[in-house]
Scaffold this active site. Structure first.
Site, PDB file in Angstrom:
ATOM      1  N   VAL A  19       1.747  11.629   3.244  1.00  0.00           N
ATOM      2  CA  VAL A  19       0.837  12.485   2.473  1.00  0.00           C
ATOM      3  C   VAL A  19       0.425  13.707   3.302  1.00  0.00           C
ATOM      4  CG1 VAL A  19      -1.310  12.585   1.165  1.00  0.00           C
ATOM      5  CG2 VAL A  19       0.033  10.484   1.167  1.00  0.00           C
ATOM      6  N   ARG A  50      -1.073  10.424  15.799  1.00  0.00           N
ATOM      7  CA  ARG A  50      -0.591   9.631  16.937  1.00  0.00           C
ATOM      8  C   ARG A  50       0.699  10.215  17.477  1.00  0.00           C
ATOM      9  NH1 ARG A  50      -1.143   3.713  14.408  1.00  0.00           N
ATOM     10  NH2 ARG A  50      -0.030   4.850  12.831  1.00  0.00           N
ATOM     11  N   LYS A 110      -8.377   4.633  -0.851  1.00  0.00           N
ATOM     12  CA  LYS A 110      -8.995   3.825  -1.910  1.00  0.00           C
ATOM     13  C   LYS A 110      -9.647   2.561  -1.357  1.00  0.00           C
ATOM     14  CE  LYS A 110      -4.358   2.874  -1.634  1.00  0.00           C
ATOM     15  NZ  LYS A 110      -3.034   3.298  -1.892  1.00  0.00           N
ATOM     16  N   GLU A 134      -9.956  12.450  -5.123  1.00  0.00           N
ATOM     17  CA  GLU A 134      -9.011  12.433  -6.245  1.00  0.00           C
ATOM     18  C   GLU A 134      -7.721  11.701  -5.897  1.00  0.00           C
ATOM     19  OE1 GLU A 134      -7.996  12.405  -9.568  1.00  0.00           O
ATOM     20  OE2 GLU A 134      -9.300  14.156  -9.729  1.00  0.00           O
ATOM     21  N   GLY A 139      -2.700   8.673  -7.391  1.00  0.00           N
ATOM     22  CA  GLY A 139      -1.985   9.780  -6.736  1.00  0.00           C
ATOM     23  C   GLY A 139      -2.241  11.129  -7.364  1.00  0.00           C
ATOM     24  N   ILE A 141      -2.319  12.107 -10.469  1.00  0.00           N
ATOM     25  CA  ILE A 141      -2.968  12.207 -11.789  1.00  0.00           C
ATOM     26  C   ILE A 141      -4.442  12.569 -11.589  1.00  0.00           C
ATOM     27  CG2 ILE A 141      -3.597  10.958 -13.890  1.00  0.00           C
ATOM     28  CD1 ILE A 141      -1.298   9.037 -13.363  1.00  0.00           C
ATOM     29  N   GLU A 195       2.969  -0.742  -0.196  1.00  0.00           N
ATOM     30  CA  GLU A 195       2.079  -0.497   0.932  1.00  0.00           C
ATOM     31  C   GLU A 195       2.686  -1.141   2.179  1.00  0.00           C
ATOM     32  OE1 GLU A 195      -1.357   0.979   0.730  1.00  0.00           O
ATOM     33  OE2 GLU A 195      -0.295   1.709  -1.010  1.00  0.00           O
ATOM     34  N   ASP A 206      -4.578  -3.550  -4.303  1.00  0.00           N
ATOM     35  CA  ASP A 206      -4.553  -2.082  -4.357  1.00  0.00           C
ATOM     36  C   ASP A 206      -5.058  -1.598  -5.724  1.00  0.00           C
ATOM     37  OD1 ASP A 206      -3.516   0.600  -3.310  1.00  0.00           O
ATOM     38  OD2 ASP A 206      -2.381   0.392  -5.170  1.00  0.00           O
ATOM     39  N   LYS A 210      -8.623   0.598  -6.790  1.00  0.00           N
ATOM     40  CA  LYS A 210      -8.660   1.796  -7.637  1.00  0.00           C
ATOM     41  C   LYS A 210      -9.522   1.582  -8.885  1.00  0.00           C
ATOM     42  CE  LYS A 210      -4.044   3.039  -5.925  1.00  0.00           C
ATOM     43  NZ  LYS A 210      -2.614   2.755  -6.131  1.00  0.00           N
TER      44      LYS A 210
HETATM   45  N1  HSE Z   1       1.328   1.277  -2.958  1.00  0.00           N
HETATM   46  C1  HSE Z   1       0.682   2.149  -3.896  1.00  0.00           C
HETATM   47  C2  HSE Z   1       1.436   2.004  -5.228  1.00  0.00           C
HETATM   48  C3  HSE Z   1       0.713   3.564  -3.403  1.00  0.00           C
HETATM   49  O1  HSE Z   1       2.451   1.306  -5.280  1.00  0.00           O
HETATM   50  O2  HSE Z   1       0.992   2.553  -6.214  1.00  0.00           O
HETATM   51  C4  HSE Z   1      -0.257   4.495  -4.033  1.00  0.00           C
HETATM   52  O3  HSE Z   1      -1.581   4.105  -3.907  1.00  0.00           O
END
Ligand code: HSE
Length: 444
Positions: A19, A50, A110, A134, A139, A141, A195, A206, A210
């Site tokens: 990103v 790093r 998140k 955002e 992502g 959207i 991830e 995940d 969100k």
């Molecule tokens: N691992 C997440 C996904 C990435 O598959 O949507 C974006 O948050």
């Protein structure tokens, strides 16, 4: 003249991964267009990473590089810190350090906001700085913008979203190619969707991070990740996806936040959705969110939920907001969670047992007279109304032996509590060898 007087917004970027690279590239490519929109120059001055040498090779000498992130969070020549390192430990420290130094913060994190949002937003409020996120949800959207601003006239009734691309990709592969969960997961990993620890994706964590944030934005309640019900897709069988299809439904991992009579439902689980709904036709790694508002009705937001430039698009949109808003009196800036901090409500998040939904059940049963009657009796005793029943046809593939069969039942709405009781009783019948449940949402 200083950079500030030149109307330069000076940025400190933490993280030079997928990103971070997207942010560097899009900012440099679209600099003129962004200046036309904001009247300001958005300029990265420092990059914390790093891998300084690799970043220098990738991005060139125009930036000051360091491995010491605190140099950036406290640097006098940085107005905004962009946190793209991920995780909840070091990221929390650097964000709090940036806030303490009076910097605005943009983050895609998140997990951090879902778990520590209350602390971070309170610290930011005390300092009068902006924390924008955002990129943390779906992502590219602009769903935060939609909920916080575009739909601000509405009382939100529910939000349902495909907000994890990895699981949507896996479910699409299982449906289209008939492969099992494990082999679809391997493909998703090879394509780089998952991830670092794919458990977060496949077990729904995940998506729960969100939807927790979405829930706060939609209903003006504090961030309460620990109260979310979370069920992933690792136990789903390809047969259920095929049976659901036959019944007119598609299986999606949905994040759902819904205003119910006694509180708010906050849940993530595999869900049967009618094939005729647009959201049922979101395939592969794409994301989509449906928001139902009392004035506007249903609105749908669709796009890439991950990836370098789609996520950078959201990060930079937040930077543009900061460029436009930073001079506004903090009391009149757009509130972090859409509602004024002193107007958050204490509406409870409901325990899962109180959630009301409909169900798909698959029962492995003895292929003999009377079994269906026993099952329907139990459902009737729990006041659970049946919508449809089908039995496996002889040509359908199943691992059942020849004296057994699969019975699929769709129910009307009931509480999770009633369904738990019914399933326990059905499982105790000698002619029933297993019950699988998937929740169903009509999304009308
Ligand atoms: N691992 C997440 C996904 C990435 O598959 O949507 C974006 O948050």
């Amino acid at each position: 003249m200083s950079d500030k007087e030149h109307r330069v917004l000076r940025l400190g970027l933490l993280g030079s991964g997928v990103v971070g690279s997207g942010v560097v590239n899009v900012l440099s490519r679209n600099q003129d267009e962004i200046r036309r929109r904001t009247g300001r120059t958005l300029k990265i001055v420092r990059i914390g990473t790093r891998e300084v040498e690799k970043a220098r090779q990738d991005f060139g000498d125009a930036y000051q590089y360091t491995t010491e992130l605190d140099e950036i969070t406290t640097a006098p020549d940085v107005d905004v810190v962009i946190e793209l390192i991920g995780g909840t430990t070091r990221a929390r420290e650097v964000i709090l350090s940036a806030i303490a130094a009076g910097k605005h913060v943009v983050t895609a994190n998140k997990a951090l906001l879902a778990e520590h949002g209350t602390e971070i937003f309170a610290a930011a409020r005390a300092k009068g700085v902006i924390v924008a996120f955002e990129a943390a949800i779906a992502g590219g959207i602009p769903i935060v913008k939609a909920l916080r601003e575009g739909l601000s006239a509405n009382r939100i009734q529910w939000v349902a979203g495909i907000i994890n691309g990895t699981t949507n990709y896996i479910l699409s592969e299982m449906r289209e190619k008939g492969v099992d969960f494990q082999s679809a997961l391997k493909d998703a990993q090879a394509l780089g969707y998952a991830e670092a620890d794919p458990t977060f994706d496949i077990e729904g964590v995940d998506a729960a991070h969100k939807i927790t944030l979405i829930c706060s934005l939609a209903f003006g309640v504090p961030v309460q990740f620990h109260k979310a019900y979370i069920e992933g897709i690792s136990q789903l069988e390809t047969a259920d996806i095929a049976y659901a299809e036959k019944l007119g439904y598609r299986v999606k991992l949905l994040g759902i936040a819904k205003a119910a009579e006694k509180g708010i439902e906050l849940r993530v689980h595999p869900t049967l959705v009618p094939i005729s709904r647009l959201i049922a036709n979101v395939h592969g790694a794409m994301n989509a969110v449906v928001v139902q508002g009392d004035a506007v009705g249903a609105t749908l937001y669709y796009g890439k939920g991950a990836g370098s430039e789609p996520t950078a698009s959201a990060v930079i949109a937040d930077l543009v907001d900061i460029a436009r808003m930073e001079t506004a009196d903090p009391a009149h800036q757009v509130p972090y969670l859409a509602f004024m901090s002193d107007a958050l409500s204490n509406t409870p998040i409901l325990p899962m047992e109180e959630v009301v939904t409909s169900y798909y059940l698959r029962l492995r049963v003895a292929d003999e007279a009377g079994v269906l009657a026993q099952v329907t009796r139990i459902l009737a005793d729990q006041a659970i109304s049946i919508d449809a029943v089908i039995q496996r046809e002889s040509d359908e593939v199943s691992d059942a032996n020849e004296n057994q069969t699969d019975l699929m039942i769709l129910t009307h709405e009931t509480t999770e509590r009633a369904m738990n009781q019914a399933i326990a009783l059905i499982e105790s019948l000698p002619s029933v060898f297993g019950v699988r449940r998937i929740r169903k949402e009509e999304l009308q």
